[in-house]
Design an enzyme around this catalytic site. Sequence first.
Site, mmCIF file in Angstrom:
data_model
loop_
_atom_site.group_PDB
_atom_site.id
_atom_site.type_symbol
_atom_site.label_atom_id
_atom_site.label_comp_id
_atom_site.label_asym_id
_atom_site.label_seq_id
_atom_site.Cartn_x
_atom_site.Cartn_y
_atom_site.Cartn_z
ATOM 1 N N ARG A 59 60.198 39.298 36.418
ATOM 2 C CA ARG A 59 59.415 38.090 36.695
ATOM 3 C C ARG A 59 59.021 38.042 38.167
ATOM 4 O O ARG A 59 59.630 38.683 39.018
ATOM 5 C CB ARG A 59 60.204 36.816 36.362
ATOM 6 C CG ARG A 59 61.498 36.615 37.149
ATOM 7 C CD ARG A 59 61.373 35.663 38.310
ATOM 8 N NE ARG A 59 62.584 35.652 39.131
ATOM 9 C CZ ARG A 59 62.740 36.371 40.211
ATOM 10 N NH1 ARG A 59 61.791 37.190 40.625
ATOM 11 N NH2 ARG A 59 63.857 36.297 40.920
ATOM 12 N N GLU A 65 61.792 28.998 45.858
ATOM 13 C CA GLU A 65 62.735 30.084 46.158
ATOM 14 C C GLU A 65 64.035 29.538 46.715
ATOM 15 O O GLU A 65 64.032 28.656 47.599
ATOM 16 C CB GLU A 65 62.080 31.041 47.166
ATOM 17 C CG GLU A 65 62.372 32.473 46.890
ATOM 18 C CD GLU A 65 61.854 32.921 45.519
ATOM 19 O OE1 GLU A 65 62.671 32.941 44.557
ATOM 20 O OE2 GLU A 65 60.668 33.244 45.406
ATOM 21 N N HIS A 66 65.125 30.054 46.186
ATOM 22 C CA HIS A 66 66.473 29.635 46.590
ATOM 23 C C HIS A 66 66.674 28.138 46.354
ATOM 24 O O HIS A 66 67.241 27.451 47.201
ATOM 25 C CB HIS A 66 66.749 29.995 48.060
ATOM 26 C CG HIS A 66 66.983 31.462 48.254
ATOM 27 N ND1 HIS A 66 68.173 32.074 47.927
ATOM 28 C CD2 HIS A 66 66.182 32.441 48.729
ATOM 29 C CE1 HIS A 66 68.092 33.378 48.207
ATOM 30 N NE2 HIS A 66 66.889 33.625 48.683
ATOM 31 N N GLY A 157 63.601 41.779 44.137
ATOM 32 C CA GLY A 157 63.305 40.366 43.909
ATOM 33 C C GLY A 157 62.440 40.106 42.689
ATOM 34 O O GLY A 157 61.893 39.018 42.532
ATOM 35 N N SER A 159 63.693 40.689 39.566
ATOM 36 C CA SER A 159 64.605 40.374 38.470
ATOM 37 C C SER A 159 64.885 41.540 37.519
ATOM 38 O O SER A 159 65.015 41.340 36.307
ATOM 39 C CB SER A 159 64.006 39.182 37.711
ATOM 40 O OG SER A 159 64.912 38.666 36.824
ATOM 41 N N SER A 160 65.018 42.735 38.068
ATOM 42 C CA SER A 160 65.364 43.877 37.221
ATOM 43 C C SER A 160 66.770 43.713 36.649
ATOM 44 O O SER A 160 67.034 44.055 35.503
ATOM 45 C CB SER A 160 65.266 45.183 38.015
ATOM 46 O OG SER A 160 66.270 45.249 39.007
ATOM 47 N N ASP A 207 66.002 33.554 36.531
ATOM 48 C CA ASP A 207 65.544 34.846 36.021
ATOM 49 C C ASP A 207 65.771 34.962 34.521
ATOM 50 O O ASP A 207 64.910 35.431 33.775
ATOM 51 C CB ASP A 207 66.281 35.986 36.742
ATOM 52 C CG ASP A 207 66.138 35.877 38.245
ATOM 53 O OD1 ASP A 207 65.347 35.041 38.700
ATOM 54 O OD2 ASP A 207 66.828 36.616 38.966
ATOM 55 N N ASN A 250 70.138 45.162 47.296
ATOM 56 C CA ASN A 250 70.981 44.899 46.127
ATOM 57 C C ASN A 250 71.829 43.664 46.424
ATOM 58 O O ASN A 250 72.671 43.677 47.314
ATOM 59 C CB ASN A 250 71.876 46.101 45.809
ATOM 60 C CG ASN A 250 72.699 45.839 44.555
ATOM 61 O OD1 ASN A 250 73.821 45.352 44.639
ATOM 62 N ND2 ASN A 250 72.139 46.092 43.406
ATOM 63 N N LYS A 251 71.546 42.605 45.671
ATOM 64 C CA LYS A 251 72.170 41.312 45.967
ATOM 65 C C LYS A 251 73.693 41.330 45.823
ATOM 66 O O LYS A 251 74.407 40.721 46.618
ATOM 67 C CB LYS A 251 71.607 40.228 45.040
ATOM 68 C CG LYS A 251 70.589 39.318 45.668
ATOM 69 C CD LYS A 251 69.274 39.954 45.966
ATOM 70 C CE LYS A 251 68.531 40.362 44.725
ATOM 71 N NZ LYS A 251 67.339 41.176 44.963
HETATM 72 P P1 ADP Z 1 66.675 42.547 41.365
HETATM 73 O O1 ADP Z 1 66.092 41.677 42.415
HETATM 74 O O2 ADP Z 1 65.732 43.626 40.954
HETATM 75 O O3 ADP Z 1 67.236 41.790 40.213
HETATM 76 P P2 ADP Z 1 69.417 43.185 42.050
HETATM 77 O O4 ADP Z 1 69.918 43.609 43.384
HETATM 78 O O5 ADP Z 1 69.875 41.845 41.569
HETATM 79 O O6 ADP Z 1 67.852 43.305 42.105
HETATM 80 O O7 ADP Z 1 69.845 44.256 40.935
HETATM 81 C C1 ADP Z 1 69.372 45.575 40.960
HETATM 82 C C2 ADP Z 1 70.303 46.460 40.155
HETATM 83 O O8 ADP Z 1 70.032 46.328 38.736
HETATM 84 C C3 ADP Z 1 70.106 47.947 40.436
HETATM 85 O O9 ADP Z 1 70.824 48.361 41.584
HETATM 86 C C4 ADP Z 1 70.670 48.568 39.148
HETATM 87 O O10 ADP Z 1 72.083 48.627 39.192
HETATM 88 C C5 ADP Z 1 70.265 47.557 38.075
HETATM 89 N N1 ADP Z 1 69.006 48.004 37.435
HETATM 90 C C6 ADP Z 1 67.771 47.541 37.611
HETATM 91 N N2 ADP Z 1 66.859 48.211 36.858
HETATM 92 C C7 ADP Z 1 67.551 49.144 36.169
HETATM 93 C C8 ADP Z 1 67.208 50.181 35.225
HETATM 94 N N3 ADP Z 1 65.956 50.395 34.833
HETATM 95 N N4 ADP Z 1 68.203 50.940 34.751
HETATM 96 C C9 ADP Z 1 69.475 50.745 35.142
HETATM 97 N N5 ADP Z 1 69.860 49.796 36.014
HETATM 98 C C10 ADP Z 1 68.919 49.010 36.541
HETATM 99 P P1 NG1 Z 2 66.453 38.125 42.443
HETATM 100 O O1 NG1 Z 2 65.955 38.321 43.794
HETATM 101 O O2 NG1 Z 2 65.498 38.555 41.382
HETATM 102 O O3 NG1 Z 2 67.803 38.762 42.231
HETATM 103 C C1 NG1 Z 2 67.764 35.805 42.882
HETATM 104 C C2 NG1 Z 2 68.534 34.982 41.847
HETATM 105 C C3 NG1 Z 2 67.700 33.783 41.344
HETATM 106 C C4 NG1 Z 2 67.179 32.962 42.505
HETATM 107 C C5 NG1 Z 2 66.448 33.891 43.488
HETATM 108 C C6 NG1 Z 2 65.982 33.170 44.738
HETATM 109 C C7 NG1 Z 2 70.114 36.136 40.381
HETATM 110 C C8 NG1 Z 2 70.279 36.949 39.162
HETATM 111 N N1 NG1 Z 2 68.862 35.798 40.708
HETATM 112 O O4 NG1 Z 2 66.706 36.511 42.246
HETATM 113 O O5 NG1 Z 2 68.491 32.982 40.486
HETATM 114 O O6 NG1 Z 2 68.207 32.246 43.136
HETATM 115 O O7 NG1 Z 2 67.286 34.973 43.921
HETATM 116 O O8 NG1 Z 2 65.096 32.154 44.417
HETATM 117 O O9 NG1 Z 2 71.086 35.787 41.035
#
Ligand code: ADP
Ligand code: NG1
Length: 483
Positions: A59, A65-66, A157, A159-160, A207, A250-251
């Site tokens: 998404r 945001e936040h 950011g 939402s993978s 997300d 990576n959060k």
């Molecule tokens: P995002 O903002 O994309 O949600 P996060 O830091 O919250 O980032 O999470 C990213 C993590 O999600 C990656 O380091 C990985 O561990 C996992 N991830 C995302 N996409 C994939 C994928 N296609 N296959 C396996 N793991 C994935």
């Molecule tokens: P991303 O950056 O996609 O991980 C995160 C939080 C959201 C929201 C936003 C900031 C998770 C899974 N997602 O999104 O809930 O707080 O940051 O607006 O913690």
Amino acid sequence: MTGKIDDLNIFRIRRELEINCQPVDRSDHQLDDRCLKLQQFFKEKFNKNPDLIVSVPGRVNLIGEHVDYSGYGVLPMALEQRVLVAICANGTDKTTLVNMDESYEKAEIGSTFSGCTTPSWYHYFQCGVQGALNYSESMKYKGMNAAVWGNIPPCAGLSSSSALVSAAAVCMFLMNEPVVTAPSKENMANLCAAAENLIGTQGGGMDQAIAFLAQKGIAKYIQFNPLQCTDVILPSNAVFVIAHSLVEKNKAASNDFNIRVVECRLAAQVMAKKKGLEWRNFRTLKKLQDKLAPSMLIDNNIVPLCESLLEDRAYNKKEIAELLEVSVEELVDISMSPDTKNVDVFYLRKRACHVFNEAARVLRFKFCCDEFPEEECLEAIGELMNKSHKSLKELYECSHPQLDKLVEISNPYTYGSRLTGAGWGGCIVALAKENKVEDLITALKKDYYSKLGIGDEDLGNYVFVTKPNSGACIYPLNIDQKP
Ligand code: ADP
Ligand code: NG1
């Protein structure tokens, strides 16, 4: 349930999960192709065909945001980019996970998950599985073979992680068909949000909500507690461009995100105490503002109140504990997360001011979309996006010099732009002027991507136009292809 899921059960899930469970859209050849490749990959790895593919989108958050973890509404839309998971029950008590991207190693996961210290990709899958198991006592762990493919840029950011968590939860519900009646989309979103907290970050649920509630062509205004979703029709000529800074964040691998969550919680609690309220009951800024006066956000007089109650400086744990009349140990216990208990610098005023102003911007954005003529709307929402970025940079301090650079380069070609997602890297979303989209992409290419060695062939992975896409769905696979 043992063995494979039959089509009847898939259609039960369609009714009960209310997920948009349609056969692969044959008009979307790219998706079709991806599903076929994933099926082939599954067959190579497990020597049989999968029963179905679960598909969950990433998404982009347009504004808000936040603010979700402070209880306020957000305004995202789903992307075309998705995580696909092909599955088949394996009749054991272990799940074998493989990924088409070889940088994600093969994993075997068991039946319970209560957290991890260093997050690996399969921990996100485990979160989703655990979230589904926590739904009811009737849910039983069922081993599966699962192959994953995704094209949501990770740690950007978009939402993978939540797409993966949510897909895993859907898989475990499908494994439990028909014994368990699957929850509504709203309940799916809530349980997946709680599940992802197991990874360690205390996100607010945006997300997972958009992952399940998204609809093609429509952005959504999402409110929490209870989860509610309202359509937002964007101006017909609005063009949103996403540009990746190439800085990954990576959060779950740092405590930056949770420090902000705790700062907002402490701001609410200190303000509550200063207003003579039982501060322990106030864990979100929204709950406090609702108590003080629901109209305060709309009238914008919550910000002056915040400025009068909180000082514009760093607070430490000892003085916050003294203000709240508890010991430091009690404060840690009540208000901190495990990864923030050793932090001793908390900015309360500027974080809370961002949240209150940003929450008001979300309401204004929606109002502009609902009420303004298109050109006026574009100007107004663009300005809100610019203000949002400034606030995230200066008050919330979650931008990154590379994100600021992208915003600056985009400026002449847009109505507005801002970082999207948690920040500290990741992407911006820019509302481009309809006749300037090409110029915007050319400028980003020349002034940003070419300097980082990104050529034309890769550009599309980092900068792309996006439109509101559909939410989670299940693709039953062609029976003829089964062995
Ligand atoms: P995002 O903002 O994309 O949600 P996060 O830091 O919250 O980032 O999470 C990213 C993590 O999600 C990656 O380091 C990985 O561990 C996992 N991830 C995302 N996409 C994939 C994928 N296609 N296959 C396996 N793991 C994935
Ligand atoms: P991303 O950056 O996609 O991980 C995160 C939080 C959201 C929201 C936003 C900031 C998770 C899974 N997602 O999104 O809930 O707080 O940051 O607006 O913690």
